[in-house]
Motif scaffolding. Structure first.
Motif, PDB file in Angstrom:
ATOM      1  N   ASN A  43      -1.321   6.727   5.211  1.00 47.33           N
ATOM      2  CA  ASN A  43      -1.370   5.611   6.156  1.00 47.33           C
ATOM      3  C   ASN A  43      -0.839   5.984   7.543  1.00 47.33           C
ATOM      4  O   ASN A  43       0.168   6.678   7.671  1.00 47.33           O
ATOM      5  N   HIS A  73      -6.159   6.133   8.032  1.00 50.07           N
ATOM      6  CA  HIS A  73      -5.243   7.101   7.429  1.00 50.07           C
ATOM      7  C   HIS A  73      -5.239   8.355   8.293  1.00 50.07           C
ATOM      8  O   HIS A  73      -6.261   8.710   8.884  1.00 50.07           O
ATOM      9  N   HIS A  82      -7.912  -0.012   9.333  1.00 47.35           N
ATOM     10  CA  HIS A  82      -6.893   0.552   8.440  1.00 47.35           C
ATOM     11  C   HIS A  82      -7.162   2.056   8.355  1.00 47.35           C
ATOM     12  O   HIS A  82      -7.949   2.509   7.534  1.00 47.35           O
ATOM     13  N   ASP A 109       0.840  -1.210   0.000  1.00 50.12           N
ATOM     14  CA  ASP A 109       0.000   0.000   0.000  1.00 50.12           C
ATOM     15  C   ASP A 109       0.871   1.254   0.000  1.00 50.12           C
ATOM     16  O   ASP A 109       0.631   2.217  -0.736  1.00 50.12           O
TER      17      ASP A 109
HETATM   18 MG    MG Z   1      -3.832   2.653   3.136  1.00 49.94          MG
END
Ligand code: MG
Length: 312
Positions: free
Chosen positions: A255, A215, A213, A20
């Motif tokens: 991220n 950000h 997940h 990613d």
């Molecule tokens: Mg990501």
């Protein structure tokens, strides 16, 4: 009141930097350097790493060397949890041939992102994943599902929890073993996280099957992580040095950085199996080898030679 007893004793950090992260940087790392990064991460005690993607090589040149990379990593595939992204049957064929033991499929909560990212509808993409998931499971692989845009979408605004839950239900019915909930544009705040986890729970999807997940685009990633931990989540995705940026907000943080996550987890007394100094050493090594900019606030604060190098 902050209820420490609600926190998990241990958390699995799922490192997404090599896939990613690098997919969204303006740099293509040589295969040998990627393999070395992954070996450094393994050496630091990271328990699960997404290492490659079997999307069409011409679509994502930064990850076009999946076969070569996995050949370099072959000795680690049997002993470590290493995932690879698979978009369709052709991708699965390549992944199986490369000896992958865990794949990931990428679904979207919204029609706009499904169209932009997968060139398909939400339902159409799920129909492609369905036989892929089944065949992978029959071959004894783990299958991670991702849902992007779980909280908001740049085209559609706020996303209803039902949209996410419908996709989640279908993915689990098809056989995924874990689901990672992606806040792809980073707009969620802690109440949104609780609402989504409650909505999934109400349809029988247990916290133990979920990962988050986040950000950090809006600075909410660690608040959302802590909220998820207090709600019983024990797998958290993050990216070394915060690699990845954000494709929807130029120059913004993307991220959640692994160093920031591990700093919080260890500070809370939650065990990860990760050697923090070795992790920090990996960030420094990566920066020195590639010139990639470190976006982890923790790493920046702790590095003795904390010069910032702009992304090439
Ligand atoms: Mg990501």
């Amino acid at each position: 009141m902050f209820d420490r007893s609600a926190l998990p004793k241990a958390v699995t950090v799922y490192e997404v930097g090599p896939r990613d992260g690098l997919q969204n940087e303006n740099i293509v790392l040589p295969t040998a350097l990627k393999a070395e990064l992954i070996r450094h991460l393994v050496g630091a005690g990271i328990p699960a790493i997404e290492v490659a993607s079997f999307v069409r090589p011409d679509l994502v040149p930064a990850l076009a060397d999946a076969e070569e990379l996995l050949a370099e990593l072959a000795p680690l595939l049997a002993t470590h949890r290493m995932g690879a992204l698979v978009p369709n049957q052709k991708g699965l064929d390549r992944a199986l041939k490369a000896g992958v033991r865990e794949i990931a499929v990428f679904a979207s909560a919204t029609e706009s992102f499904a169209k932009a990212n997968l060139n398909n509808s939400v339902a159409g993409s799920l129909d492609i994943f369905s036989p892929v998931i089944k065949q992978a499971r029959d071959a004894g692989l783990r299958v991670r599902g991702y849902i992007s845009m779980c909280f908001g979408d740049p085209w559609e605004g706020k996303v209803k929890t039902e949209q996410v839950v419908d996709v989640a239900e279908r993915l689990f019915a098809d056989g995924i073993t874990e689901l990672s909930l992606g806040d792809t544009i980073g707009i969620a705040t802690p109440g949104d996280v609780i609402d989504l986890l409650d909505a999934l729970d109400a349809r029988g999807i247990a916290r133990s099957l979920l990962a988050v997940h986040f950000h950090d685009t809006y600075g909410q990633a660690l608040s959302n992580t802590l909220t998820a931990l207090l709600e019983g989540i024990t797998t958290v995705d993050s990216s070394i040095a915060g690699l990845g940026g954000c494709p929807f907000a130029k120059s913004a943080t993307g991220n959640l950085a692994t160093e920031d996550l591990v700093w919080q987890l260890h500070g809370l007394g939650i065990s990860t199996g990760i050697n923090f100094e070795a992790l920090l050493g990996t960030s420094r090594w990566l920066r020195d080898q590639t010139g990639l900019k470190i976006r982890s606030k923790t790493a920046i604060a702790l590095m003795d030679d904390n010069r910032m190098v702009e992304t090439l």
